[in-house]
Every structure is written in structure tokens, then in C-alpha cells.
Design a protein around this motif. Structure first.
Motif, PDB file in Angstrom:
ATOM      1  N   ASN A   1      16.548 -21.761  -2.987  1.00 14.00           N
ATOM      2  CA  ASN A   1      15.182 -22.266  -3.161  1.00 14.00           C
ATOM      3  C   ASN A   1      15.221 -23.350  -4.234  1.00 14.00           C
ATOM      4  OD1 ASN A   1      12.487 -22.737  -3.699  1.00 14.00           O
ATOM      5  ND2 ASN A   1      11.911 -20.581  -3.588  1.00 14.00           N
ATOM      6  N   PRO A   2      15.042 -24.621  -3.852  1.00 11.27           N
ATOM      7  CA  PRO A   2      15.157 -25.697  -4.844  1.00 11.27           C
ATOM      8  C   PRO A   2      14.072 -25.654  -5.917  1.00 11.27           C
ATOM      9  CG  PRO A   2      14.346 -26.559  -2.758  1.00 11.27           C
ATOM     10  CD  PRO A   2      14.704 -25.116  -2.522  1.00 11.27           C
ATOM     11  N   ALA A   3      13.019 -24.899  -5.688  1.00  8.16           N
ATOM     12  CA  ALA A   3      11.945 -24.800  -6.672  1.00  8.16           C
ATOM     13  C   ALA A   3      12.313 -23.883  -7.833  1.00  8.16           C
ATOM     14  CB  ALA A   3      10.659 -24.301  -5.998  1.00  8.16           C
ATOM     15  N   ILE A   4      13.359 -23.087  -7.666  1.00  4.17           N
ATOM     16  CA  ILE A   4      13.761 -22.148  -8.718  1.00  4.17           C
ATOM     17  C   ILE A   4      15.146 -22.561  -9.219  1.00  4.17           C
ATOM     18  CG2 ILE A   4      14.252 -19.744  -9.282  1.00  4.17           C
ATOM     19  CD1 ILE A   4      12.415 -18.969  -6.931  1.00  4.17           C
ATOM     20  N   THR A   5      15.192 -23.053 -10.427  1.00  2.00           N
ATOM     21  CA  THR A   5      16.471 -23.533 -10.966  1.00  2.00           C
ATOM     22  C   THR A   5      16.930 -22.755 -12.190  1.00  2.00           C
ATOM     23  OG1 THR A   5      15.301 -25.180 -12.286  1.00  2.00           O
ATOM     24  CG2 THR A   5      16.080 -25.886 -10.114  1.00  2.00           C
ATOM     25  N   SER A   6      16.109 -21.858 -12.699  1.00  2.00           N
ATOM     26  CA  SER A   6      16.435 -21.202 -13.966  1.00  2.00           C
ATOM     27  C   SER A   6      17.188 -19.890 -13.824  1.00  2.00           C
ATOM     28  CB  SER A   6      15.140 -20.937 -14.743  1.00  2.00           C
ATOM     29  OG  SER A   6      14.309 -20.069 -13.996  1.00  2.00           O
ATOM     30  N   ASP A   7      17.377 -19.403 -12.591  1.00  2.00           N
ATOM     31  CA  ASP A   7      17.988 -18.078 -12.441  1.00  2.00           C
ATOM     32  C   ASP A   7      19.485 -18.115 -12.148  1.00  2.00           C
ATOM     33  OD1 ASP A   7      18.006 -18.945  -9.813  1.00  2.00           O
ATOM     34  OD2 ASP A   7      16.882 -17.239  -9.028  1.00  2.00           O
ATOM     35  N   GLY A   8      20.065 -19.305 -12.040  1.00  2.00           N
ATOM     36  CA  GLY A   8      21.497 -19.421 -11.789  1.00  2.00           C
ATOM     37  C   GLY A   8      21.899 -19.258 -10.332  1.00  2.00           C
TER      38      GLY A   8
END
Length: 192
Positions: free
Chosen positions: A105-112
């Protein structure tokens, strides 16, 4: 006439010898949550039988098609990811890589998760350097502010303890098992 009706009834209730048989209509009628997250139902019940992994992968694709436009971005991405994992398990590497990348999911970048996906694709490409780089980036990812709540939720829902960063152990396994099958690496093998 009566004998034919009895024979038809017996055939309907006779157990099938196909270990991959399932009720397609019932599976496709499940909610996205039940289809994906029920560890004993949905697609997972089919994939637990090793000879049925391709049927499970096909079922994931069929569910995605049947519910296209209804799935949230998160549900869509996780569906692609799980089909990609099954395709990797079947050594369908090109197909797996495309699905795994669609699972990010390109909208979520903080979870690794992006680095986990890139590391997995690097493993499938036999690119140890890219796998190591992805692993190192994942290891450096700081935990989210709500990590303690996430740990508690996983413990309550699945009875499992999760560690940060999530999936780092999988990339470590892929490095230790580099050159082996996806299944060996995912589960963890001893270094040669």
C-alpha cells in the motif's frame, strides 16, 4: 425413478476424495475480514494443505475479482500479498513478484512493509545485495507510536507475540537460506 433419486442423493452426500474441494459460493460470500483473517477458514483453510496452495491462490484471485470495487485499499493490498506469497511458494516467481509488489500500500510508508516486500522480491530475484539493503532499512524503521496497542491486539486476537520490526525475522531467514526455496527461507532453515 425412486432408485435414481436415492443414488443422486447419495452421490451428493458422499465425501469427496479431492482434498482441495471447497464450497466456492460460500467462500466468495464471506466478508473480506472472514475470508482473509480467519486462520481456520477462508482461503487459509485451503492453503494449509500443501497440495492445495495453487487452489488457494486461485481462490484469492477469484475473491478479489468477485469483490472488486468493494474492497478497501488495505483489503485489496493484503489479498494481492497473500496470493503473491502462495505463488512464491509454488515457485511461480514472476507472477509472485508482481502480486507481492501490488500488495504494498503506497499510502503507508512508516511500517517497513515496503522494505519487507522489496526484500522478498530481491530474494525471489536471487539478489542478495538488494535483500541485505532492504533488511537493513527494515531493521532501522522506528516503531509506530501505537506499537504497544498493536502488540496487545495481536496477543488477544491471535495468541501471538509480535516483535518490532515486523517481518525482520523473515528477511533474516531469507538471508540465512539464500538460494533455497521460498518455503524453506520463509520458515527458516539452518545456514549451509
Amino acid at each position: 425413478m425412486l432408485l435414481a433419486a436415492i443414488a443422486a442423493l447419495l452421490l451428493q452426500s458422499a465425501p469427496t476424495s479431492d482434498p482441495c474441494a471447497y464450497d466456492r459460493g460460500a467462500m466468495l460470500a464471506l466478508s473480506p475480514e472472514a475470508f482473509d483473517q480467519d486462520l481456520e477458514g477462508g482461503w487459509r483453510s485451503l492453503s494449509d494443505t500443501p497440495d492445495c496452495r495453487e487452489a488457494a491462490a486461485d481462490l484469492l484471485a477469484a475473491f478479489r475479482t468477485a469483490h472488486w470495487g468493494e474492497l478497501t485499499p488495505g483489503e485489496l493490498h493484503i489479498n494481492y500479498w497473500h496470493e503473491g506469497q502462495l505463488r512464491a511458494s509454488l515457485d511461480q516467481r514472476l507472477r509472485a513478484k508482481r502480486l507481492l509488489l501490488a500488495g504494498v500500500n503506497p499510502a503507508i510508508t512508516s511500517d517497513g512493509f515496503q522494505d519487507y516486500a522489496l526484500g522478498t522480491v530481491a530474494f525471489l530475484d536471487n539478489d542478495r545485495e538488494a535483500l541485505q539493503a532492504a533488511r537493513d532499512r527494515l531493521a532501522a524503521t522506528p516503531p509506530p507510536d501505537d506499537w504497544a496497542e498493536t502488540v496487545a491486539s495481536f496477543r488477544e486476537q491471535y495468541g501471538v507475540e509480535v516483535k518490532w520490526p515486523m517481518n525482520l525475522n523473515v528477511l533474516d531467514n531469507m538471508l540465512a537460506c539464500f538460494g533455497r526455496s521460498y518455503d524453506e527461507a520463509y520458515e527458516g532453515c539452518k545456514a549451509p
